[in-house]
Design a protein around this motif. Structure first.
Motif, mmCIF file in Angstrom:
data_model
loop_
_atom_site.group_PDB
_atom_site.id
_atom_site.type_symbol
_atom_site.label_atom_id
_atom_site.label_comp_id
_atom_site.label_asym_id
_atom_site.label_seq_id
_atom_site.Cartn_x
_atom_site.Cartn_y
_atom_site.Cartn_z
ATOM 1 N N UNK A 57 0.777 -1.231 0.000
ATOM 2 C CA UNK A 57 0.000 0.000 0.000
ATOM 3 C C UNK A 57 0.805 1.274 0.000
ATOM 4 N N UNK A 58 2.099 1.174 -0.318
ATOM 5 C CA UNK A 58 2.969 2.341 -0.320
ATOM 6 C C UNK A 58 3.836 2.316 -1.565
ATOM 7 N N UNK A 59 4.186 3.489 -2.084
ATOM 8 C CA UNK A 59 5.092 3.578 -3.223
ATOM 9 C C UNK A 59 6.504 3.809 -2.705
ATOM 10 N N UNK A 60 7.407 2.936 -3.109
ATOM 11 C CA UNK A 60 8.833 3.115 -2.835
ATOM 12 C C UNK A 60 9.505 3.539 -4.133
ATOM 13 N N UNK A 61 10.287 4.592 -4.046
ATOM 14 C CA UNK A 61 10.910 5.168 -5.229
ATOM 15 C C UNK A 61 12.424 5.036 -5.110
ATOM 16 N N UNK A 62 13.003 4.299 -6.048
ATOM 17 C CA UNK A 62 14.445 4.078 -6.084
ATOM 18 C C UNK A 62 15.041 4.991 -7.151
ATOM 19 N N UNK A 63 16.048 5.759 -6.773
ATOM 20 C CA UNK A 63 16.607 6.736 -7.705
ATOM 21 C C UNK A 63 18.129 6.684 -7.692
ATOM 22 N N UNK A 85 0.758 9.060 -0.459
ATOM 23 C CA UNK A 85 -0.203 10.013 -1.019
ATOM 24 C C UNK A 85 0.300 10.695 -2.293
ATOM 25 N N UNK A 86 1.497 10.318 -2.767
ATOM 26 C CA UNK A 86 2.100 10.791 -4.014
ATOM 27 C C UNK A 86 2.578 12.238 -3.973
ATOM 28 N N UNK A 87 2.499 12.888 -2.834
ATOM 29 C CA UNK A 87 2.999 14.268 -2.746
ATOM 30 C C UNK A 87 3.971 14.480 -1.585
ATOM 31 N N UNK A 88 3.739 13.812 -0.467
ATOM 32 C CA UNK A 88 4.642 13.906 0.675
ATOM 33 C C UNK A 88 5.575 12.700 0.639
ATOM 34 N N UNK A 89 6.861 12.941 0.397
ATOM 35 C CA UNK A 89 7.825 11.868 0.191
ATOM 36 C C UNK A 89 8.796 11.789 1.362
ATOM 37 N N UNK A 90 8.957 10.581 1.899
ATOM 38 C CA UNK A 90 9.847 10.344 3.031
ATOM 39 C C UNK A 90 11.208 9.871 2.524
ATOM 40 N N UNK A 91 12.244 10.506 3.013
ATOM 41 C CA UNK A 91 13.621 10.193 2.632
ATOM 42 C C UNK A 91 14.134 9.041 3.499
ATOM 43 N N UNK A 284 -3.449 2.891 -6.131
ATOM 44 C CA UNK A 284 -4.684 3.404 -5.532
ATOM 45 C C UNK A 284 -5.644 3.967 -6.584
ATOM 46 N N UNK A 285 -5.803 3.218 -7.662
ATOM 47 C CA UNK A 285 -6.780 3.590 -8.678
ATOM 48 C C UNK A 285 -6.303 4.570 -9.721
ATOM 49 N N UNK A 286 -5.062 5.002 -9.653
ATOM 50 C CA UNK A 286 -4.524 5.931 -10.639
ATOM 51 C C UNK A 286 -3.284 5.369 -11.307
ATOM 52 N N UNK A 287 -2.913 5.945 -12.450
ATOM 53 C CA UNK A 287 -1.700 5.562 -13.166
ATOM 54 C C UNK A 287 -0.723 6.728 -13.092
ATOM 55 N N UNK A 288 0.560 6.409 -12.893
ATOM 56 C CA UNK A 288 1.565 7.436 -12.629
ATOM 57 C C UNK A 288 2.802 7.215 -13.492
ATOM 58 N N UNK A 289 3.289 8.334 -14.024
ATOM 59 C CA UNK A 289 4.447 8.338 -14.910
ATOM 60 C C UNK A 289 5.565 9.137 -14.232
ATOM 61 N N UNK A 290 6.642 8.454 -13.880
ATOM 62 C CA UNK A 290 7.809 9.090 -13.274
ATOM 63 C C UNK A 290 8.851 9.365 -14.359
ATOM 64 N N UNK A 291 9.587 10.448 -14.191
ATOM 65 C CA UNK A 291 10.599 10.837 -15.161
ATOM 66 C C UNK A 291 11.600 11.751 -14.475
#
Length: 597
Positions: A57-63, A85-91, A284-291
């Motif tokens: 239930x959480x997005x993890x972003x590897x960069x 929530x796609x806006x508040x990102x935890x480091x 969560x019901x949406x599609x997201x494009x990272x770049x």
């Protein structure tokens, strides 16, 4: 002494200017929710090559991580962030670096992580020190945030090309794809660190990867950075096309290995970076494009920043054209300010950096006068009356101004941070809050003298505490749980005393299970002394740290039990006298173990 980072601070100051410009540009917009700058989503460092992963239930972003001031792809480690929530990102810091691989020399470039069987596998390209050529290694961890360790001690595959992407099909077969200038794949075994069969090249010229105009040397659009996923029965390969400057294109296939059909452009050449790199998820019901782009001040082709957009597939499954924006994706839901939130959970910031905390995780540091953090969409409901922050300072500290909807928005509280004797010597400070109701963007603005002021680990609001709180009455004695002399010193054993409603008797039970008291100078938590789990363990006040010995269940029968010990909060000897000490004891249901908040 904290070492200043002048180059980063110049960047941060310019970030503030970019944010202010975005607000000014929408000042005349009559809509109730004008666009604000939430892209790029990370502002504390330069980031590149986003690889999102949805887990529990959480997005993890590897960069990747572009070093400040780079004039080449100077990259030494990888970073992890997360959001619900796609806006508040935890480091979550850097759980993987070149040093993880004893055989790696340089170039911590674009990779991707995937979960299987409760473990997390991160595939990354590096330069093999033995050969001087790019190779693909794999690291493994028991948590999505690491730490990661080298799974093999040598490369998984090596043919001099880069940019791995990993995909596990619905039948359980895993595939690893990579390549620049060519495109390759191999079938991974179930252990995810070995493969079966030979490395196979996908023929770009005979399958559908677009046509590069006026080029015989490299006729197809495919350049690098593949990202493979499946939606329904259709397989998608999104890739960086036609360097340089790159755009993002994609192809589809009825199977994981082709044949591929070219479908067109997803994101045209935009921004101030000559490369781009995509990652696509549903969440969560949406599609997201990272770049990534070069949108932050000082940004460019070697100092990039990750951003995200929400999009909707066309009815036939094709991907619409997506443009870069400064607004970014909309928030999903709201943020709960009444539970512990990490200071490094950020929607936008100016001036601060992050570092490893001595209490675990990360903390915000290098805070100077005028710096600030924005947390988007905090739902205060009927009202917060108390703000608590975990802080440390080797200087004289400063102040945290609690503001709404802007760095100069309404001031609802101010917490004073004093010196603690060290940058990792932590304490909790609290202050009353007034006017924090409904849902607002929360701004924590830092003020004080010159140089670094303090470090900041976490924060939390309390509802209904105000400058005080609620009496916690011992039913048998008809007296209140009391901190002797309203002491602000940790380690003071609590007692019962005639109810006065004054400092030392104003208790709040948080959603996280903390029982805390506002003594008039700071907020302290009820604590099982020494992590004790035996009868007679003293109930004391201590700096709030979120440990199991500071979490309490308030039960329907009036008892209060320690989460760690399972013992009841007990008035020693069933005394009814002022000053009777409070301890932990085996629950027996007596009136000296029943409380009313």
């Amino acid at each position: 002494m904290k070492t200043p980072h002048p180059r980063r601070r110049r960047i941060a100051a310019a970030v503030a200017a970019v944010f202010a410009a975005a607000l000014l540009s929408t000042a005349a917009d009559p809509s109730p929710d004008p666009a604000q700058a939430d892209n790029p989503i990370i502002q504390t460092v330069y980031t590149a090559d986003p690889a999102p992963l949805v887990h529990n239930g959480r997005v993890y972003l590897y960069t990747g991580h572009d070093e400040d001031g780079s004039t080449w792809f100077t990259m030494k480690d990888w970073r992890v962030w997360s959001s619900d929530d796609m806006v508040n990102w935890t480091d979550h810091g850097s759980p993987l670096s070149l040093e993880t691989f004893s055989w790696a020399r340089q170039d911590a470039w674009a990779g991707q992580a995937v979960e299987r069987g409760g473990k997390f596998y991160w595939y990354v390209p590096v330069i093999n020190d033995a050969t001087g050529r790019p190779a693909i290694g794999v690291a493994v961890a028991d948590s999505p945030t690491g730490p990661f360790r080298d799974a093999l001690g040598h490369p998984l595959v090596q043919n001099g090309e880069i940019d791995p992407t990993v995909f596990i099909d619905t039948d359980g077969q895993a595939y690893l794809y990579w390549g620049n200038p060519n495109l390759w794949y191999v079938k991974l075994n179930a252990d995810m660190i070995s493969y079966s069969g030979s490395v196979t090249q996908i023929p770009l010229t005979t399958q559908g990867f677009g046509t590069r105009p006026n080029s015989t040397e490299r006729p197809t659009l495919y350049e690098e950075g593949p990202w493979v996923y499946k939606r329904g029965s259709l397989y998608y390969m999104v890739f960086a096309a036609q360097c340089c400057s790159e755009h993002i294109a994609y192809s589809t296939s009825p199977g994981p290995t082709g044949p591929w059909t070219y479908r067109g452009t997803v994101m045209p050449t935009q921004g101030s970076s000559f490369t781009n790199h995509a990652g696509v998820i549903d969440y969560k019901g949406g599609s997201y494009f990272f770049y990534h782009n070069g949108a932050l001040p000082g940004g460019g082709g070697f100092t990039r920043s990750v951003a995200v957009e929400r999009f909707t597939y066309n009815a036939d499954g094709t991907i619409p054209q997506i443009n870069m924006t400064s607004a970014g994706a909309p928030q999903i839901g709201t943020l709960n300010p009444y539970v512990r939130q990490e200071a490094e959970t950020i929607a936008w910031t100016s001036g601060v950096e992050t570092e490893r905390s001595g209490e675990g995780g990360m903390n915000v540091g290098w805070i100077e006068n005028g710096d600030w953090i924005k947390v988007k969409g905090a739902a205060f409901g009927t009202g917060a009356n108390q703000f608590t922050a975990r802080v440390a300072s080797a200087t004289t500290g400063g102040r945290i101004e609690v503001r709404l909807d802007g760095q100069n928005g309404p001031l609802v509280g101010t917490c004073t941070v004093g010196g603690t004797g060290g940058w990792q010597t932590w304490t909790s400070v609290s202050c009353p809050v007034s006017g924090a109701t409904g849902t607002h963007d929360l701004y924590l603005k830092f003020t004080g003298g010159s140089g670094s002021l303090f470090n900041f680990d976490w924060w939390r609001f309390d509802a209904g505490a105000g400058s005080g709180g609620g009496d916690l009455q011992a039913v048998g004695a008809g007296k209140c749980l009391d901190v002797p002399n309203a002491s602000t010193q940790p380690g003071v054993q609590v007692q019962i005393r005639d109810c006065s409603g004054g400092p030392g008797q104003q208790w709040t039970h948080s959603a996280a299970g903390e029982l805390s008291v506002y003594t008039g100078g700071s907020r302290l938590c009820l604590d099982a002394s020494g992590n004790g789990t035996a009868n007679g363990t003293a109930a004391v006040t201590w700096s709030c740290h979120g440990g199991a010995n500071q979490r309490w269940n308030v039960n329907a029968d009036g008892t209060i039990t320690g989460v760690q010990s399972g013992l009841c909060l007990d008035v020693s000897g069933a005394s009814t006298a002022n000053g009777a000490l409070v301890q932990l004891w085996t629950c027996h249901g007596g009136s000296n173990q029943r409380w009313s908040l």
